[in-house]
Scaffold this motif. Structure first.
Motif, PDB file in Angstrom:
ATOM      1  N   VAL A 207       0.839  -1.195   0.000  1.00 44.66           N
ATOM      2  CA  VAL A 207       0.000   0.000   0.000  1.00 44.66           C
ATOM      3  C   VAL A 207       0.875   1.246   0.000  1.00 44.66           C
ATOM      4  O   VAL A 207       0.653   2.191  -0.777  1.00 44.66           O
ATOM      5  N   ALA A 208       1.898   1.262   0.867  1.00 40.85           N
ATOM      6  CA  ALA A 208       2.803   2.412   0.929  1.00 40.85           C
ATOM      7  C   ALA A 208       3.536   2.616  -0.391  1.00 40.85           C
ATOM      8  O   ALA A 208       3.736   3.754  -0.843  1.00 40.85           O
ATOM      9  N   ALA A 209       3.923   1.522  -1.036  1.00 36.86           N
ATOM     10  CA  ALA A 209       4.598   1.634  -2.331  1.00 36.86           C
ATOM     11  C   ALA A 209       3.680   2.266  -3.365  1.00 36.86           C
ATOM     12  O   ALA A 209       4.106   3.104  -4.174  1.00 36.86           O
ATOM     13  N   GLY A 210       2.414   1.881  -3.339  1.00 34.73           N
ATOM     14  CA  GLY A 210       1.464   2.438  -4.277  1.00 34.73           C
ATOM     15  C   GLY A 210       1.187   3.911  -4.059  1.00 34.73           C
ATOM     16  O   GLY A 210       0.691   4.594  -4.959  1.00 34.73           O
ATOM     17  N   LEU A 211       1.538   4.406  -2.874  1.00 36.75           N
ATOM     18  CA  LEU A 211       1.343   5.821  -2.552  1.00 36.75           C
ATOM     19  C   LEU A 211       2.599   6.657  -2.761  1.00 36.75           C
ATOM     20  O   LEU A 211       2.582   7.862  -2.532  1.00 36.75           O
ATOM     21  N   GLY A 212       3.696   5.995  -3.171  1.00 35.32           N
ATOM     22  CA  GLY A 212       4.893   6.751  -3.515  1.00 35.32           C
ATOM     23  C   GLY A 212       6.133   6.460  -2.713  1.00 35.32           C
ATOM     24  O   GLY A 212       7.178   7.083  -2.947  1.00 35.32           O
ATOM     25  N   ALA A 213       6.075   5.528  -1.752  1.00 32.42           N
ATOM     26  CA  ALA A 213       7.264   5.219  -0.962  1.00 32.42           C
ATOM     27  C   ALA A 213       8.376   4.641  -1.845  1.00 32.42           C
ATOM     28  O   ALA A 213       8.120   3.849  -2.753  1.00 32.42           O
ATOM     29  N   ASP A 214       9.619   5.048  -1.563  1.00 33.73           N
ATOM     30  CA  ASP A 214      10.770   4.630  -2.366  1.00 33.73           C
ATOM     31  C   ASP A 214      11.416   3.348  -1.865  1.00 33.73           C
ATOM     32  O   ASP A 214      11.921   2.547  -2.644  1.00 33.73           O
ATOM     33  N   LEU A 215      11.456   3.185  -0.540  1.00 28.29           N
ATOM     34  CA  LEU A 215      12.101   2.023   0.070  1.00 28.29           C
ATOM     35  C   LEU A 215      11.134   1.424   1.068  1.00 28.29           C
ATOM     36  O   LEU A 215      10.519   2.147   1.861  1.00 28.29           O
TER      37      LEU A 215
END
Length: 342
Positions: A207-215
């Motif tokens: 979910v965090a990756a889909g919101l723009g998290a890099d790592l």
């Protein structure tokens, strides 16, 4: 009107759907017909026992994060009219104390919180001061708007007002799939930061990756090592931590010299051990991000309306379903907000 009324402390038996009198607006109030009200952890805590907010008493109608349509206005209201689509800032100060006069009503000693210590949005209608009812642009759904007030304003306060996150910063966000963190990941990314999301499962990290998290770093993985590899050995500029004692050491360890640790929650424990020598030798800045301000709320709402940000919803229910749904807010598996439709 129908409302979910708390009459005792305890489990689901402490609340029931009842018929209560429709609210009447005071001269400076509006009555909002509630389209949606998002579930908050405070609702669960205050159902279980007293002592969270001063001035709380039973019977009580909870529900802090409210969006809907203006159904009636007070005689002196000039800022809103019947039919207006609005979202409510739930915090109301006295207006005359030094904190309120400085624009910091969240620290008012006489603070009233809609749905916290005055009647809230788990009802068909709610009366609120007109200046707390903010217009919702036509391209933003009321269901979206109801998910914004508390978590997004809290995130805005932490990311922008307190941490002053800027372009190029590396920002570590603990508990990255919580409602506040979902907002913080997006706001930090929007500011040009590189976000390191930390969470307890691959599903939450996705979910965090889909919101723009890099790592992406799981709770059971070495955080400091991952951050230093990601930053060429330097460490993070900022850590946003609303978990508390459970993540305190990991948060400190991944900061660069002169880094900023912003703390604004204690769900993972309240008491920590602090080494003064470590703080001053490393130049660590420890910043508390407590109550957001009215300016934070307005800025957050404008940023959301400008586009490029989104809420994450976990479930939707009616008042009658809320008995079973309440405990979703206490679940570690919950990702996103639970929207209540009266």
């Amino acid at each position: 009107m129908r409302a979910l009324v708390q009459t005792a402390f305890g489990g689901p038996e402490a609340v029931s759907v009842q018929r209560v009198a429709d609210p009447e607006p005071g001269p400076l109030d509006v009555v909002v017909q509630v389209d949606g009200c998002a579930l908050n952890r405070l609702d669960l805590l205050q159902r279980r026992g007293p002592g969270i907010l001063p001035g709380f008493s039973l019977p009580h109608i909870a529900g802090m994060d409210i969006a809907g349509t203006v159904a009636a206005t007070g005689s002196a209201v000039t800022t809103a009219g019947t039919g207006d689509r609005v979202v409510v800032d739930p915090t109301l100060g006295c207006g005359t104390c030094p904190h309120c006069l400085a624009g910091d009503s969240g620290h008012c000693a006489g603070l009233r919180v809609i749905g916290g210590n005055v009647p809230g949005g788990y009802a068909e209608f709610v009366a609120v001061p007109a200046h707390l009812a903010h217009p919702v642009p036509g391209h933003v759904g009321l269901d979206e708007a109801a998910c914004l007030p508390t978590p997004w304003s809290t995130a805005w306060h932490a990311v922008h007002t307190v941490a002053a996150v800027g372009a190029g910063d590396v920002v570590v966000i603990q508990g990255a799939a919580g409602s506040v963190s979902i907002a913080a990941v997006q706001l930090a990314t929007r500011a040009g930061a590189r976000v390191v999301a930390v969470a307890g499962s691959d599903e939450k990290l996705a979910v965090a990756a889909g919101l723009g998290a890099d790592l992406l770093v799981r709770n059971d993985e070495p955080l400091a090592e991952a951050v230093r590899e990601h930053t060429g050995g330097r460490g993070a500029d900022v850590v946003l931590d609303h978990v508390g004692a459970a993540t305190w050491r990991r948060s400190l360890d991944c900061l660069r010299i002169g880094g900023r640790l912003v703390t604004f929650g204690n769900t993972g424990g309240d008491q920590v051990t602090l080494s003064l020598a470590e703080m001053y030798h490393r130049g660590i800045r420890l910043l508390g991000a407590g109550a957001y301000t009215p300016a934070d709320f307005s800025a957050m709402l404008a940023a959301y309306a400008a586009g490029g940000l989104r809420v994450v919803r976990a479930a939707e229910c009616g008042l009658e379903d809320l008995y079973e749904t309440f405990d979703l807010e206490g679940s570690r598996d919950l990702v996103g907000r639970v929207l209540v439709r009266p």
